[in-house]
Design a protein around this motif. Sequence first.
Motif, PDB file in Angstrom:
ATOM      1  N   LEU A   1       0.830  -1.209   0.000  1.00  0.00           N
ATOM      2  CA  LEU A   1       0.000   0.000   0.000  1.00  0.00           C
ATOM      3  C   LEU A   1       0.863   1.258   0.000  1.00  0.00           C
ATOM      4  O   LEU A   1       1.826   1.359   0.744  1.00  0.00           O
ATOM      5  CB  LEU A   1      -0.891  -0.003   1.246  1.00  0.00           C
ATOM      6  N   SER A   2       0.505   2.229  -0.859  1.00  0.00           N
ATOM      7  CA  SER A   2       1.116   3.565  -0.832  1.00  0.00           C
ATOM      8  C   SER A   2       0.102   4.511  -0.202  1.00  0.00           C
ATOM      9  O   SER A   2      -0.868   4.903  -0.848  1.00  0.00           O
ATOM     10  CB  SER A   2       1.441   4.046  -2.252  1.00  0.00           C
ATOM     11  N   PRO A   3       0.290   4.854   1.086  1.00  0.00           N
ATOM     12  CA  PRO A   3      -0.701   5.692   1.755  1.00  0.00           C
ATOM     13  C   PRO A   3      -0.670   7.124   1.219  1.00  0.00           C
ATOM     14  O   PRO A   3       0.340   7.555   0.691  1.00  0.00           O
ATOM     15  CB  PRO A   3      -0.282   5.635   3.218  1.00  0.00           C
ATOM     16  N   PRO A   4      -1.766   7.836   1.387  1.00  0.00           N
ATOM     17  CA  PRO A   4      -3.019   7.443   2.018  1.00  0.00           C
ATOM     18  C   PRO A   4      -3.921   6.678   1.048  1.00  0.00           C
ATOM     19  O   PRO A   4      -3.712   6.682  -0.157  1.00  0.00           O
ATOM     20  CB  PRO A   4      -3.662   8.775   2.409  1.00  0.00           C
ATOM     21  N   VAL A   5      -4.945   6.067   1.613  1.00  0.00           N
ATOM     22  CA  VAL A   5      -5.909   5.312   0.830  1.00  0.00           C
ATOM     23  C   VAL A   5      -6.880   6.289   0.169  1.00  0.00           C
ATOM     24  O   VAL A   5      -7.422   7.162   0.836  1.00  0.00           O
ATOM     25  CB  VAL A   5      -6.682   4.320   1.736  1.00  0.00           C
ATOM     26  N   ARG A   6      -7.079   6.160  -1.124  1.00  0.00           N
ATOM     27  CA  ARG A   6      -8.066   7.001  -1.828  1.00  0.00           C
ATOM     28  C   ARG A   6      -9.472   6.462  -1.630  1.00  0.00           C
ATOM     29  O   ARG A   6     -10.413   7.215  -1.466  1.00  0.00           O
ATOM     30  CB  ARG A   6      -7.770   7.047  -3.321  1.00  0.00           C
ATOM     31  N   GLU A   7      -9.594   5.131  -1.703  1.00  0.00           N
ATOM     32  CA  GLU A   7     -10.909   4.518  -1.555  1.00  0.00           C
ATOM     33  C   GLU A   7     -10.746   3.103  -1.030  1.00  0.00           C
ATOM     34  O   GLU A   7      -9.852   2.369  -1.430  1.00  0.00           O
ATOM     35  CB  GLU A   7     -11.637   4.466  -2.895  1.00  0.00           C
ATOM     36  N   ALA A   8     -11.631   2.722  -0.106  1.00  0.00           N
ATOM     37  CA  ALA A   8     -11.716   1.351   0.394  1.00  0.00           C
ATOM     38  C   ALA A   8     -13.188   1.084   0.649  1.00  0.00           C
ATOM     39  O   ALA A   8     -13.816   1.760   1.458  1.00  0.00           O
ATOM     40  CB  ALA A   8     -10.903   1.180   1.671  1.00  0.00           C
ATOM     41  N   ALA A   9     -13.746   0.121  -0.073  1.00  0.00           N
ATOM     42  CA  ALA A   9     -15.172  -0.170   0.064  1.00  0.00           C
ATOM     43  C   ALA A   9     -15.406  -1.655  -0.173  1.00  0.00           C
ATOM     44  O   ALA A   9     -14.642  -2.309  -0.880  1.00  0.00           O
ATOM     45  CB  ALA A   9     -15.990   0.651  -0.929  1.00  0.00           C
ATOM     46  N   TYR A  10     -16.462  -2.156   0.462  1.00  0.00           N
ATOM     47  CA  TYR A  10     -16.870  -3.536   0.200  1.00  0.00           C
ATOM     48  C   TYR A  10     -18.308  -3.544  -0.276  1.00  0.00           C
ATOM     49  O   TYR A  10     -19.076  -2.614  -0.035  1.00  0.00           O
ATOM     50  CB  TYR A  10     -16.680  -4.429   1.431  1.00  0.00           C
ATOM     51  N   ARG A  11     -18.647  -4.626  -0.949  1.00  0.00           N
ATOM     52  CA  ARG A  11     -20.011  -4.825  -1.449  1.00  0.00           C
ATOM     53  C   ARG A  11     -20.433  -6.225  -1.014  1.00  0.00           C
ATOM     54  O   ARG A  11     -19.785  -7.210  -1.362  1.00  0.00           O
ATOM     55  CB  ARG A  11     -20.026  -4.683  -2.957  1.00  0.00           C
ATOM     56  N   LEU A  12     -21.514  -6.294  -0.242  1.00  0.00           N
ATOM     57  CA  LEU A  12     -22.031  -7.557   0.267  1.00  0.00           C
ATOM     58  C   LEU A  12     -23.183  -8.024  -0.607  1.00  0.00           C
ATOM     59  O   LEU A  12     -24.192  -7.320  -0.722  1.00  0.00           O
ATOM     60  CB  LEU A  12     -22.481  -7.395   1.725  1.00  0.00           C
ATOM     61  N   ASN A  13     -23.025  -9.183  -1.221  1.00  0.00           N
ATOM     62  CA  ASN A  13     -24.064  -9.800  -2.057  1.00  0.00           C
ATOM     63  C   ASN A  13     -24.628  -8.841  -3.101  1.00  0.00           C
ATOM     64  O   ASN A  13     -25.835  -8.797  -3.340  1.00  0.00           O
ATOM     65  CB  ASN A  13     -25.199 -10.350  -1.185  1.00  0.00           C
ATOM     66  N   GLY A  14     -23.754  -8.041  -3.721  1.00  0.00           N
ATOM     67  CA  GLY A  14     -24.181  -7.135  -4.777  1.00  0.00           C
ATOM     68  C   GLY A  14     -24.875  -5.878  -4.287  1.00  0.00           C
ATOM     69  O   GLY A  14     -25.398  -5.111  -5.094  1.00  0.00           O
ATOM     70  N   GLY A  15     -24.888  -5.643  -2.980  1.00  0.00           N
ATOM     71  CA  GLY A  15     -25.529  -4.458  -2.418  1.00  0.00           C
ATOM     72  C   GLY A  15     -24.707  -3.197  -2.647  1.00  0.00           C
ATOM     73  O   GLY A  15     -23.790  -3.163  -3.467  1.00  0.00           O
ATOM     74  N   ALA A  16     -25.035  -2.171  -1.900  1.00  0.00           N
ATOM     75  CA  ALA A  16     -24.368  -0.874  -2.027  1.00  0.00           C
ATOM     76  C   ALA A  16     -22.932  -0.934  -1.501  1.00  0.00           C
ATOM     77  O   ALA A  16     -22.604  -1.745  -0.627  1.00  0.00           O
ATOM     78  CB  ALA A  16     -25.156   0.183  -1.251  1.00  0.00           C
ATOM     79  N   ASP A  17     -22.078  -0.068  -2.038  1.00  0.00           N
ATOM     80  CA  ASP A  17     -20.711   0.056  -1.532  1.00  0.00           C
ATOM     81  C   ASP A  17     -20.742   0.580  -0.107  1.00  0.00           C
ATOM     82  O   ASP A  17     -21.476   1.523   0.203  1.00  0.00           O
ATOM     83  CB  ASP A  17     -19.891   1.020  -2.385  1.00  0.00           C
ATOM     84  N   THR A  18     -19.944  -0.034   0.751  1.00  0.00           N
ATOM     85  CA  THR A  18     -19.818   0.382   2.141  1.00  0.00           C
ATOM     86  C   THR A  18     -18.344   0.642   2.421  1.00  0.00           C
ATOM     87  O   THR A  18     -17.515  -0.249   2.230  1.00  0.00           O
ATOM     88  CB  THR A  18     -20.337  -0.717   3.090  1.00  0.00           C
ATOM     89  N   PRO A  19     -17.987   1.854   2.848  1.00  0.00           N
ATOM     90  CA  PRO A  19     -16.578   2.139   3.103  1.00  0.00           C
ATOM     91  C   PRO A  19     -16.059   1.384   4.323  1.00  0.00           C
ATOM     92  O   PRO A  19     -16.815   1.059   5.244  1.00  0.00           O
ATOM     93  CB  PRO A  19     -16.550   3.650   3.358  1.00  0.00           C
TER      94      PRO A  19
END
Length: 130
Positions: A29-47
Amino acid sequence: MTIRLTYGTRQRFRHRHREITIRGQVDGLSPPVREAAYRLNGGADTPFYVEAISDHGVDWVAGYKATPAELRCRDLGDLCIEIPPGADDLRPGDNELILRVEDAAGRASAARLAFDWDPRPLPLPLDLRD
């Protein structure tokens, strides 16, 4: 840059957990993080949070880092996702979690986690022989 899940890409969770906790590390990783999100079962992005400060020089006996992670994500690149059992997109049985991270250098990485969720309470008495 690679997302490495601490307990592998196939996991199982039972009702006894207060939340479903996914631990991992973003290697390179080269900080800082621009974006980090997960998607559960095709749902909305959650940071979610990825630790962007190295722990070198931190006095863990008398002080902590000045980041939201404090002790949960100690090293640079550590990540911790907590999914509440009542999450809208969580379902009994098989679930899919897609994680995406983009760093300051514009590099992106994704990982897929398949996990089984059993919302039924464990029967009593518990058998702890194994």
